[in-house]
Each structure stands twice: as C-alpha cells, then as structure tokens.
Design an enzyme around this catalytic site. Structure first.
Site, PDB file in Angstrom:
ATOM      1  N   CYS A   3     -41.983 -42.263  -9.611  1.00 10.86           N
ATOM      2  CA  CYS A   3     -42.707 -42.525 -10.931  1.00 10.86           C
ATOM      3  C   CYS A   3     -43.783 -41.711 -11.186  1.00 10.86           C
ATOM      4  CB  CYS A   3     -42.046 -44.053 -12.048  1.00 10.86           C
ATOM      5  SG  CYS A   3     -43.022 -44.684 -10.306  1.00 10.86           S
ATOM      6  N   GLU A  14     -40.574 -47.402  -3.435  1.00 15.64           N
ATOM      7  CA  GLU A  14     -42.091 -46.780  -3.153  1.00 15.64           C
ATOM      8  C   GLU A  14     -42.875 -48.115  -2.051  1.00 15.64           C
ATOM      9  OE1 GLU A  14     -40.048 -43.644  -5.855  1.00 15.64           O
ATOM     10  OE2 GLU A  14     -40.645 -46.426  -5.794  1.00 15.64           O
ATOM     11  N   HIS A  55     -41.968 -51.560  -7.238  1.00 14.34           N
ATOM     12  CA  HIS A  55     -40.840 -49.869  -7.587  1.00 14.34           C
ATOM     13  C   HIS A  55     -40.751 -50.104  -5.230  1.00 14.34           C
ATOM     14  CE1 HIS A  55     -41.941 -48.300 -10.923  1.00 14.34           C
ATOM     15  NE2 HIS A  55     -40.792 -49.019 -11.576  1.00 14.34           N
ATOM     16  N   CYS A  69     -45.725 -44.819  -8.701  1.00 13.97           N
ATOM     17  CA  CYS A  69     -46.196 -44.360  -7.470  1.00 13.97           C
ATOM     18  C   CYS A  69     -46.301 -43.391  -6.840  1.00 13.97           C
ATOM     19  CB  CYS A  69     -44.545 -44.712  -7.410  1.00 13.97           C
ATOM     20  SG  CYS A  69     -43.571 -46.363  -7.574  1.00 13.97           S
TER      21      CYS A  69
END
Length: 356
Positions: free
Chosen positions: A71, A46, A44, A80
C-alpha cells in the site's frame, strides 16, 4: 511466492476490512522473515515480516515477495512502501496489482522512483482468487457469500414442526467451526436464533479468537435479548430491521449495533443488506440461516459457494427442505453450481459447490 501464498491463506477470515496478504523476505538465498496480515488488518503483512528482523540493517539489499502490491496510502496503517524504501530493499516481487483505487499501481510507481526494482508477475496461483474477493467487495459492494447447509440425505434440515437436533455428526460440526474461522462475518435469520439459540462461534482449540462478527435479520426486533448470540464477547453483533428505534429498544439490546433498511417482497431487502455488509468492510460472509434466508440468497444470485453437509439419514415429506421455492419453472432458470470437491466425513458427506 508459493510460501507467501501460504502465509496469506493463514490470514483468511481474520483481516477485515483489509485483504489477507502474505510476504516473504529473502536475502542471499535465505529466508529472513515471513509475514501475513494480522487480525483486523493491522499490521500489514509487509510490516509484520519486517518486524521479525531485530537488526534492520540486514534488510538492505533484500528481496520482498508479496501476494499483493504494497500500500502507498495512509489509513489505519502507515504506507508499507515507506518502510520498504527506508530499509533499502533491492527488489519487490508482486503477484498482483492492488485494484483498490487508493493504491492501483501507485505503490509500484513510487518504489520504482526510489530505485527499487519491481517485478509484477502472474504466478498462476490461488492468490488471484483470494485477492479478487477483496476487489469485488471493495469496488462492487459484493462480498463473497458462502452458504453452509447441514441436512439429511434427502435435503431436510428439520421436521416441518421445526423440531430439530444435530443432523450431522461431530466431525462435520468441527469442520463447520473451521469454516466459520475463515469468514469475516456470519449472516443469520431470526428464525434460526429462535430455534437453535446458537452462539455462532469457533469451538476449536486455538481458534476461539477467530469467531466472526454476526449480522442478524430481525425486521420487527422481536428477538429475546437473553439469547446466547447477544452474550458474545469481543465480537460485533448487528441487527438489520425496518422499525423505528426507541430508547427502550436500545436499552433492551445492550451493545447491539442497529442497521435500518427497507423491505422488498415483504422481506428485508437482501441486496441492500449484502451491500451494507460489504461497505462495513466485511469481504467474506458465511450464511447459516434457515430455508427462507438460503432461498432468498439463491433467488437473487448472491451465493458464491455452498458447503453442503449431508447426513446418512432420511426424513421424507415430514421434513423441512433446506431450499424452498425458487420459482424455477423452466430449465433456463436453474441455478448452476460446479462441484469442486466431495468428501466423506464419518457417516456424512460434504459436497462443496462454487458458482457455475
């Protein structure tokens, strides 16, 4: 946040089944890292940004700007927010709450419970448009459908006898390849495969890996397995059909993924097809079919955007129209689209329309 949006934009078309997200990490007025959702949705944005920092202690007390709520659930990737908490971020600024039922404020709530300041603010930028494509596909099984048409000035895509050649110029075709790279998958009918024997790839330097997966409509599974589209590497090829599969058929089409569906009005049910594509995690669909497929999608009000390339050529009544009979017999049934942009490309014109 504008920079975070730019990071998200560079990921569009590559992140299925996840949304394209952009992230910027800032501390003491300096940008420490930038991140965006990687191909296939992992890692992701992040985590991609956090991974840019070799000395993780530098993250303590920093601010994270994200185009979407981080998330809080475990799927293919770990949550994350766990990393954000672990590395002691001071603040998280979010452009939009994630409407995925698995998230939907849970990430914000957990961050706050750990003493991390969370600011949710509408920055009035284009990311809401991008995120809503993901939300609609996820929650309504309605992906964003773009129709690409290349025609003569009078809207013809080939001769009536199906003879066709390059109608638009090279520059228009290169833009078409770029448009492909910004979509998760492509949808095409059997007739287009038989007429053009296309590869449906992105033939632009640096974008070969961005060539989207392919969905083909072939109700009776009549396509010759020697067509270029069945020789693609590192891309999924699906065929929608409505016949019984046999071992012989499966052997005939190596590596093809079959999806059986039903008919409606003597054609494969396009609404079911679009819903299935969405359920498989594809949120942006580019259609490069012929007149029949384009017309069916427009009839069913499924088209969200049209890229219409028009060459400086005219065929007349001897040509095959890009759009056939829409059964429009009164003004109230006209399909309304908004002209977003129009640009000249050498001797061609590209008009971009969005659903009105």
């Amino acid at each position: 946040m504008k920079l975070a949006v730019r990071m998200a934009d560079r990921a569009v078309g590559l992140t299925s089944p996840n949304p394209p997200v952009g992230v910027i990490i800032v501390k003491d007025g300096q940008i420490l890292a930038r991140g965006w959702t990687q191909k296939g949705g992992s890692p992701h944005a992040e985590i991609h940004a956090i991974n840019q920092i070799s000395k993780k202690a530098e993250l303590s007390g920093s601010t994270l700007y994200s185009t979407l709520e981080p998330c809080s659930h475990r799927g293919k990737n770990l949550p994350c927010i766990d990393k954000i908490i672990k590395y002691k971020f001071k603040e998280v600024i979010i452009s939009q709450k994630d409407k995925n039922p698995l998230v939907n404020g849970k990430g914000i709530k957990k961050l706050k419970s750990k003493g991390i300041k969370v600011i949710l603010k509408d920055f009035n930028n284009n990311i809401k448009y991008t995120n809503n494509i993901f939300f609609n596909s996820l929650n309504r099984n309605k992906p964003y459908i773009s129709l690409k048409i290349a025609s003569t000035a009078d809207g013809k895509i080939a001769m009536i006898l199906k003879e066709s050649n390059w109608i638009t110029g090279k520059s228009s075709r290169m833009i078409g390849h770029y448009i492909r790279s910004k979509n998760d998958c492509m949808l095409v009918g059997r007739g287009t495969v038989e007429s053009d024997n296309p590869s449906m790839d992105c033939r632009l330097a640096g974008l070969s890996d961005a060539s989207p997966d392919i969905f083909i409509l072939d109700s009776k599974l009549k396509l010759n397995p020697n067509y270029n589209i069945f020789k693609l590497k590192n891309r999924n090829v699906f065929i929608f059909h409505n016949r019984s599969l046999t071992g012989k058929i499966k052997k005939k089409y190596k590596k093809v993924l079959f999806i059986k569906t039903t008919n409606k009005d003597k054609l494969l049910d396009i609404n079911k097809i679009i819903s299935v594509i969405s359920q498989k995690g594809y949120h942006r669909v580019l259609v490069e079919g012929g007149s029949e497929l384009s017309t069916t999608l427009l009839k069913n009000d499924l088209v969200d955007k049209i890229y219409w390339f028009r060459a400086s050529k005219v065929i007349g009544s001897e040509g095959l129209s890009a759009i056939s009979n829409l059964n429009v017999n009164k003004m109230s049934l006209i399909k309304n689209f908004r002209l977003d942009n129009s640009k000249r490309i050498d001797n061609d014109i590209l008009d971009i329309y969005s659903r009105g």
